[in-house]
Design an enzyme around this catalytic site. Structure first.
Site, PDB file in Angstrom:
ATOM      1  N   HIS A  34      -8.403   1.693   6.591  1.00  0.00           N
ATOM      2  CA  HIS A  34      -7.702   1.600   5.299  1.00  0.00           C
ATOM      3  C   HIS A  34      -6.844   0.340   5.318  1.00  0.00           C
ATOM      4  CE1 HIS A  34      -4.126   3.057   7.335  1.00  0.00           C
ATOM      5  NE2 HIS A  34      -4.812   4.108   7.770  1.00  0.00           N
ATOM      6  N   HIS A  37      -4.907  -0.723   8.392  1.00  0.00           N
ATOM      7  CA  HIS A  37      -5.674  -1.408   9.451  1.00  0.00           C
ATOM      8  C   HIS A  37      -5.897  -2.873   9.095  1.00  0.00           C
ATOM      9  CE1 HIS A  37      -7.168   2.832  10.054  1.00  0.00           C
ATOM     10  NE2 HIS A  37      -6.841   2.518  11.283  1.00  0.00           N
ATOM     11  N   MET A 184       1.457   4.019   4.250  1.00  0.00           N
ATOM     12  CA  MET A 184       0.021   4.211   4.024  1.00  0.00           C
ATOM     13  C   MET A 184      -0.580   5.046   5.147  1.00  0.00           C
ATOM     14  SD  MET A 184      -1.663   0.884   2.438  1.00  0.00           S
ATOM     15  CE  MET A 184      -1.058   0.244   0.902  1.00  0.00           C
TER      16      MET A 184
END
Ligand code: PAF
Length: 281
Positions: A34, A37, A184
Site C-alpha cells: 500500500h 510501503h 495508513m
C-alpha cells in the site's frame, strides 16, 4: 525491474550493482503493498542508487497457522506498483529457499523481543530477526528502510544490527498518514465509514499526549490523557498503551526525562489499529 526468485539470482544482481559502485537500499516487505510501503520505496530511492525490495510472507513470525494462511497476497499487483515506482530488483523466494529442510538457527534479541507486543506474541520478533538476518546475509544491502509505525520492530532491528556488528545502516521512515491523521494500514479498508471517521481518535490522542508532554506531564498523566481521549469516542476501545523509553523500551514513571515512545492499540469496529509517537518533555 529484475524479478529474482532464487538466492543465486538476487546475489548475482546485487553483485552487479556493487561492482558498478552503486549503494544498495533495501525495503523489506511481506507484500500486499500500500501507499505506506511506497513511501519506504521512495525513501530507499533517496538513500541509495539501487532499490531492492523483498516480498516474503515469513512463516516464522506468525504464531497462528491460520493467520499465515489468511495473510493477503497479490503478487501481480505488488509487482506493478513496484515497477511504476522504478524499483531495480525484487526478491520473491519460496519459503523452502529461505528455510531449507533442517534449518534450526535462530536470531533473537532476548529482552526487546519478549516485552510489550512480544510478550503477547511469543516468538514473533524472533521470527522477524531471523528472517531479516537471512535477507541481510543474502542481499548485503548498504542501507535498509523500516517503517516507524512498527516501532518495537524497528528498535529490535536496531539492537540486532548493533549487537551483531552488521555493516548495514538502518533507516526509520515516519508513518504515512491520511489527511485527517489516521496512520495508513491495509486494515483501514475494513473500517465502515462511521468507524473510519472515529479512527481519527488514535492520532488525536497521541497529539494531545505530545502537547501535554511538552508542558511537563508525567507518565501517569499521559496514560490518563490517552485513556480519556480514546474513551470519549464510543466506537473506539483502548486495548493497550505503552509509554516507554524510546531506545530500550524500558518502563518509565514520573516526569519524562528524555525521548519517550507512546504506543497504542485501539479496537475500532472490531478492527485492531495501532499507532505510535515519540515525544519529548
Ligand atoms: O514489517 C514487516 O513487514 C515484516 O515484519 C518484515 C520486516 C518484512 C519481516 O518479515
Amino acid at each position: 525491474m529484475e524479478i529474482c526468485t532464487t538466492i543465486a539470482q538476487i546475489r548475482g544482481t546485487v553483485a552487479g550493482y556493487k561492482q558498478a559502485g552503486d549503494r544498495v537500499a533495501l525495503v523489506p516487505t511481506m507484500g500486499y503493498l500500500h501507499e505506506g510501503h511506497m513511501t519506504l520505496v521512495r525513501r530507499a530511492r533517496a538513500e541509495g542508487d539501487r532499490v531492492v525490495v523483498w516480498i516474503f510472507v515469513n512463516p516464522t513470525q506468525f504464531e497462528n497457522p491460520d493467520d499465515l494462511a489468511k495473510y493477503p497476497r497479490d503478487t501481480d499487483r505488488d509487482l506493478a506498483m513496484l515497477r511504476a515506482e522504478g524499483v531495480d530488483a525484487v526478491f520473491l523466494p519460496d519459503a523452502s529457499e529461505i528455510y531449507p529442510e533442517g534449518a534450526e538457527t535462530i536470531v533473537e534479541t532476548t529482552k526487546l523481543a519478549n516485552m510489550l507486543h512480544g510478550a503477547v506474541r511469543p516468538g514473533h520478533f524472533r521470527g522477524v530477526t531471523t528472517v531479516v538476518t537471512k535477507f541481510f546475509n543474502i542481499i548485503q544491502p548498504d542501507v535498509a528502510i523500516f517503517g516507524e509505525k512498527d516501532y518495537q520492530q524497528l528498535q529490535v532491528i536496531h539492537r540486532m544490527v548493533r549487537d551483531l556488528h552488521m555493516p548495514i545502516e538502518i533507516v526509520g521512515q515516519a508513518t504515512v498518514r491520511e489527511s485527517d491523521g489516521l496512520a495508513m494500514s491495509s486494515r483501514n479498508v475494513r473500517l465502515s465509514p462511521e468507524d473510519r471517521a472515529a479512527a481519527v481518535v488514535l492520532s488525536q490522542s497521541l497529539a494531545a499526549a505530545d502537547a501535554a508532554a511538552k508542558t511537563g506531564a508525567t507518565v501517569a498523566e499521559l496514560h490518563q490523557i490517552i485513556g480519556d481521549t480514546i474513551g470519549a469516542e464510543p466506537r473506539a476501545k483502548l486495548v493497550g498503551c505503552d509509554i516507554v523509553a524510546a531506545e530500550t523500551l524500558a518502563d518509565i514513571s514520573g516526569p519524562l526525562t528524555g525521548l519517550t515512545a507512546i504506543m497504542i492499540s485501539v479496537e475500532v469496529g472490531g478492527v485492531m489499529l495501532i499507532d505510535q509517537k515519540e515525544v519529548t518533555p
